[in-house]
Design a protein around this motif. Structure first.
Motif, mmCIF file in Angstrom:
data_model
loop_
_atom_site.group_PDB
_atom_site.id
_atom_site.type_symbol
_atom_site.label_atom_id
_atom_site.label_comp_id
_atom_site.label_asym_id
_atom_site.label_seq_id
_atom_site.Cartn_x
_atom_site.Cartn_y
_atom_site.Cartn_z
ATOM 1 N N GLY A 121 -5.677 -6.114 -0.015
ATOM 2 C CA GLY A 121 -5.231 -6.808 -1.359
ATOM 3 C C GLY A 121 -6.057 -6.440 -2.763
ATOM 4 O O GLY A 121 -5.397 -6.258 -3.779
ATOM 5 N N ALA A 122 -7.414 -6.439 -2.350
ATOM 6 C CA ALA A 122 -8.128 -6.053 -3.525
ATOM 7 C C ALA A 122 -7.981 -4.678 -3.891
ATOM 8 O O ALA A 122 -7.940 -4.412 -4.734
ATOM 9 C CB ALA A 122 -9.495 -6.587 -3.347
ATOM 10 N N LYS A 123 -7.935 -3.946 -2.883
ATOM 11 C CA LYS A 123 -7.592 -2.462 -3.106
ATOM 12 C C LYS A 123 -6.153 -2.064 -3.810
ATOM 13 O O LYS A 123 -6.279 -1.391 -4.787
ATOM 14 C CB LYS A 123 -7.448 -1.912 -1.867
ATOM 15 C CG LYS A 123 -7.514 -0.200 -1.870
ATOM 16 C CD LYS A 123 -7.726 0.567 -0.597
ATOM 17 C CE LYS A 123 -7.981 1.911 -0.440
ATOM 18 N NZ LYS A 123 -7.739 2.600 0.802
ATOM 19 N N ASP A 124 -5.321 -2.853 -3.201
ATOM 20 C CA ASP A 124 -3.796 -2.705 -3.976
ATOM 21 C C ASP A 124 -4.091 -3.163 -5.412
ATOM 22 O O ASP A 124 -3.472 -2.672 -6.368
ATOM 23 C CB ASP A 124 -2.730 -3.591 -3.482
ATOM 24 C CG ASP A 124 -2.374 -3.016 -1.940
ATOM 25 O OD1 ASP A 124 -3.012 -1.976 -1.886
ATOM 26 O OD2 ASP A 124 -1.710 -3.982 -1.352
ATOM 27 N N VAL A 125 -4.663 -4.392 -5.684
ATOM 28 C CA VAL A 125 -4.909 -4.798 -7.246
ATOM 29 C C VAL A 125 -5.846 -4.005 -7.813
ATOM 30 O O VAL A 125 -5.354 -3.584 -9.237
ATOM 31 C CB VAL A 125 -5.479 -6.213 -7.204
ATOM 32 C CG1 VAL A 125 -5.937 -6.695 -8.550
ATOM 33 C CG2 VAL A 125 -4.499 -7.265 -6.566
#
Length: 127
Positions: free
Chosen positions: A54-58
């Motif tokens: 999720g952090a990578k997507d953000v």
């Protein structure tokens, strides 16, 4: 050692059976504990993997938006250099500001969706 001394120190059968049963229960309890600990560690690792994804997507989205916005600013600066007069500069600037406001609103909406999705994935119970 004489038989008499050995007999005095011999553990009674019932006591030996109880001790063996206790050791076996302790072994099973420890195995259950280890299994539970491994499961918990696996769950934490999965959760961390989801959070990292999720952090990578953000962060990927944020970088893409930054690139778009910088490119738009550079394009705007180049168009201003080619302007022939002040009214054209004002028109170009007005168009740029309007386009950037639309882009920022769209980016904020998309980023909200990405962050929400990441948070929901991180909070989802393990299936």
């Amino acid at each position: 050692m004489s038989d008499e001394v050995r007999d005095r120190f011999e553990i009674p059968k019932e006591m030996r059976s109880m001790a063996e049963a206790s050791v076996e229960q302790a072994r099973k309890a420890f195995e259950k504990f280890v299994t539970a600990a491994q499961d918990a560690a696996g769950t934490i690792e999965e959760r961390n993997a989801m959070v990292r994804a999720g952090a990578k997507d953000v962060s990927g989205k944020a970088i893409a938006y930054a690139e778009q916005n910088v490119q738009a600013s550079l394009d705007h600066a180049q168009s201003l250099l080619k302007a022939k007069d002040l009214p054209e500069v004002m028109r170009l600037h007005s168009e740029y500001v309007q386009a950037q406001m639309r882009a920022l609103a769209e980016q904020a909406s998309e980023m909200g969706q990405v962050v929400s999705k990441a948070a929901m994935e991180a909070a989802k119970p393990k299936a």
